[in-house]
Design a protein around this motif. Sequence first.
Motif, PDB file in Angstrom:
ATOM      1  N   LEU A  30       6.799   9.440  30.798  1.00  0.00           N
ATOM      2  CA  LEU A  30       6.025  10.452  30.085  1.00  0.00           C
ATOM      3  C   LEU A  30       6.203  11.872  30.619  1.00  0.00           C
ATOM      4  CD1 LEU A  30       4.004  11.187  27.909  1.00  0.00           C
ATOM      5  CD2 LEU A  30       2.158  10.543  29.482  1.00  0.00           C
ATOM      6  N   PRO A  31       6.016  12.145  31.917  1.00  0.00           N
ATOM      7  CA  PRO A  31       6.172  13.538  32.380  1.00  0.00           C
ATOM      8  C   PRO A  31       7.578  14.085  32.161  1.00  0.00           C
ATOM      9  CG  PRO A  31       5.952  12.032  34.247  1.00  0.00           C
ATOM     10  CD  PRO A  31       5.613  11.258  33.021  1.00  0.00           C
ATOM     11  N   PHE A  32       8.590  13.256  32.337  1.00  0.00           N
ATOM     12  CA  PHE A  32       9.967  13.703  32.097  1.00  0.00           C
ATOM     13  C   PHE A  32      10.184  14.011  30.608  1.00  0.00           C
ATOM     14  CE2 PHE A  32      10.258  11.044  35.919  1.00  0.00           C
ATOM     15  CZ  PHE A  32      10.895  11.919  36.790  1.00  0.00           C
ATOM     16  N   ALA A  33       9.591  13.198  29.735  1.00  0.00           N
ATOM     17  CA  ALA A  33       9.744  13.421  28.304  1.00  0.00           C
ATOM     18  C   ALA A  33       9.044  14.708  27.870  1.00  0.00           C
ATOM     19  CB  ALA A  33       9.188  12.225  27.528  1.00  0.00           C
ATOM     20  N   LEU A 143      -3.765  24.613  27.768  1.00  0.00           N
ATOM     21  CA  LEU A 143      -4.942  24.740  26.909  1.00  0.00           C
ATOM     22  C   LEU A 143      -4.611  24.859  25.421  1.00  0.00           C
ATOM     23  CD1 LEU A 143      -7.075  27.204  29.094  1.00  0.00           C
ATOM     24  CD2 LEU A 143      -7.213  24.698  28.980  1.00  0.00           C
ATOM     25  N   ILE A 144      -3.396  25.286  25.091  1.00  0.00           N
ATOM     26  CA  ILE A 144      -3.030  25.487  23.691  1.00  0.00           C
ATOM     27  C   ILE A 144      -1.935  24.516  23.254  1.00  0.00           C
ATOM     28  CG2 ILE A 144      -2.203  27.120  21.966  1.00  0.00           C
ATOM     29  CD1 ILE A 144      -4.921  27.852  23.086  1.00  0.00           C
ATOM     30  N   THR A 145      -0.793  24.617  23.926  1.00  0.00           N
ATOM     31  CA  THR A 145       0.382  23.858  23.472  1.00  0.00           C
ATOM     32  C   THR A 145       0.200  22.352  23.619  1.00  0.00           C
ATOM     33  OG1 THR A 145       1.736  25.729  24.203  1.00  0.00           O
ATOM     34  CG2 THR A 145       2.878  23.683  23.673  1.00  0.00           C
ATOM     35  N   LEU A 146      -0.216  21.928  24.797  1.00  0.00           N
ATOM     36  CA  LEU A 146      -0.323  20.482  25.060  1.00  0.00           C
ATOM     37  C   LEU A 146      -1.352  19.798  24.151  1.00  0.00           C
ATOM     38  CD1 LEU A 146       1.153  18.558  26.946  1.00  0.00           C
ATOM     39  CD2 LEU A 146      -0.737  18.773  28.561  1.00  0.00           C
ATOM     40  N   PRO A 151      -0.972  14.582  19.272  1.00  0.00           N
ATOM     41  CA  PRO A 151      -0.618  13.480  18.361  1.00  0.00           C
ATOM     42  C   PRO A 151       0.813  12.992  18.547  1.00  0.00           C
ATOM     43  CG  PRO A 151      -1.813  15.191  17.175  1.00  0.00           C
ATOM     44  CD  PRO A 151      -1.523  15.740  18.544  1.00  0.00           C
ATOM     45  N   GLY A 152       1.756  13.924  18.704  1.00  0.00           N
ATOM     46  CA  GLY A 152       3.140  13.527  18.930  1.00  0.00           C
ATOM     47  C   GLY A 152       3.331  12.833  20.258  1.00  0.00           C
ATOM     48  N   ILE A 153       2.583  13.266  21.255  1.00  0.00           N
ATOM     49  CA  ILE A 153       2.670  12.629  22.569  1.00  0.00           C
ATOM     50  C   ILE A 153       2.177  11.186  22.491  1.00  0.00           C
ATOM     51  CG2 ILE A 153       1.748  12.658  24.922  1.00  0.00           C
ATOM     52  CD1 ILE A 153       1.714  15.711  24.748  1.00  0.00           C
ATOM     53  N   VAL A 155       2.107   9.259  19.814  1.00  0.00           N
ATOM     54  CA  VAL A 155       3.118   8.492  19.078  1.00  0.00           C
ATOM     55  C   VAL A 155       4.291   8.153  19.985  1.00  0.00           C
ATOM     56  CG1 VAL A 155       4.789   8.583  17.205  1.00  0.00           C
ATOM     57  CG2 VAL A 155       2.466   9.405  16.828  1.00  0.00           C
ATOM     58  N   GLY A 156       4.737   9.135  20.779  1.00  0.00           N
ATOM     59  CA  GLY A 156       5.847   8.900  21.696  1.00  0.00           C
ATOM     60  C   GLY A 156       5.527   7.838  22.733  1.00  0.00           C
ATOM     61  N   ILE A 157       4.304   7.854  23.242  1.00  0.00           N
ATOM     62  CA  ILE A 157       3.888   6.852  24.229  1.00  0.00           C
ATOM     63  C   ILE A 157       3.936   5.453  23.626  1.00  0.00           C
ATOM     64  CG2 ILE A 157       1.883   5.985  25.502  1.00  0.00           C
ATOM     65  CD1 ILE A 157       1.116   8.888  26.060  1.00  0.00           C
ATOM     66  N   ILE A 158       3.408   5.315  22.415  1.00  0.00           N
ATOM     67  CA  ILE A 158       3.382   4.002  21.774  1.00  0.00           C
ATOM     68  C   ILE A 158       4.787   3.521  21.464  1.00  0.00           C
ATOM     69  CG2 ILE A 158       2.553   2.712  19.790  1.00  0.00           C
ATOM     70  CD1 ILE A 158       0.380   3.537  21.766  1.00  0.00           C
ATOM     71  N   LEU A 159       5.633   4.424  20.966  1.00  0.00           N
ATOM     72  CA  LEU A 159       7.014   4.037  20.651  1.00  0.00           C
ATOM     73  C   LEU A 159       7.764   3.598  21.907  1.00  0.00           C
ATOM     74  CD1 LEU A 159       8.061   6.784  18.072  1.00  0.00           C
ATOM     75  CD2 LEU A 159       7.580   4.371  17.612  1.00  0.00           C
TER      76      LEU A 159
END
Length: 230
Positions: A30-33, A143-146, A151-153, A155-159
């Motif tokens: 996760l952190p690398f992604a 505070l903003i971007t992350l 939602p994409g994060i 989805v990425g974790i589940i995939l």
Amino acid sequence: MRPVLGFSADEWTAILLSLRVATVATVFALPFAIFAAYALARWRIPGKLFIDSVLHLPLVMPPVVTGYLLLLTFGRQGPIGSFLYDVFGITFSFRWTGAALACGVMGFPLMLRAIQLSFDTIDRRLETAAGTLGASHGWTFLLITLPLALPGIIVGIILCFARALGEFGATITFVSNIPGETQTIPSAIYTYTQVPGGETQALRLTFVSIVIAMAALIASEVLSRRINKR
């Protein structure tokens, strides 16, 4: 040991090991992604197209090739593997940690792609506005971007988790098929299909694999909807 819920001790070992391997693979990827996705989406990097292609190679290469490259690199005789063993006593080949490494590498491109697409859809004017109000790049990201990319994060974790749970080719090439150590659900299914009378065990593990994968996909959809509503 008596069968529990119809599963033998060996089957439970494969199930629990698969969950352990998939979880560790996802957590460490996760952190690398996130870093790679943000860099590809925001930074001007020389050779970005080449870097992007290399990071997504496990998606298109045969899993056996990926596993063999991991064996050459992280095996006891490999450049990184020998260094880790001589200095820190860490070994990946033929260990469950190696299975986690292989699964993380195979699931990484799926996680990277989902997170990168999420970063790409964020309105950069929001980040610019935060900067004009005095927020540093670090605080703007946290505070903003992350939060906007969450939602994409998810989805990425589940995939990545689902891909790691079903990984077979890279794992068996890198860490073999050792019961109790590296024999995950796919490896156990393969083993049961090769022995007479093993069809029942293979079918049970296939059902378990389907249930876990479906549960992960449903959970990701529910969480994504809740986050989007907020």
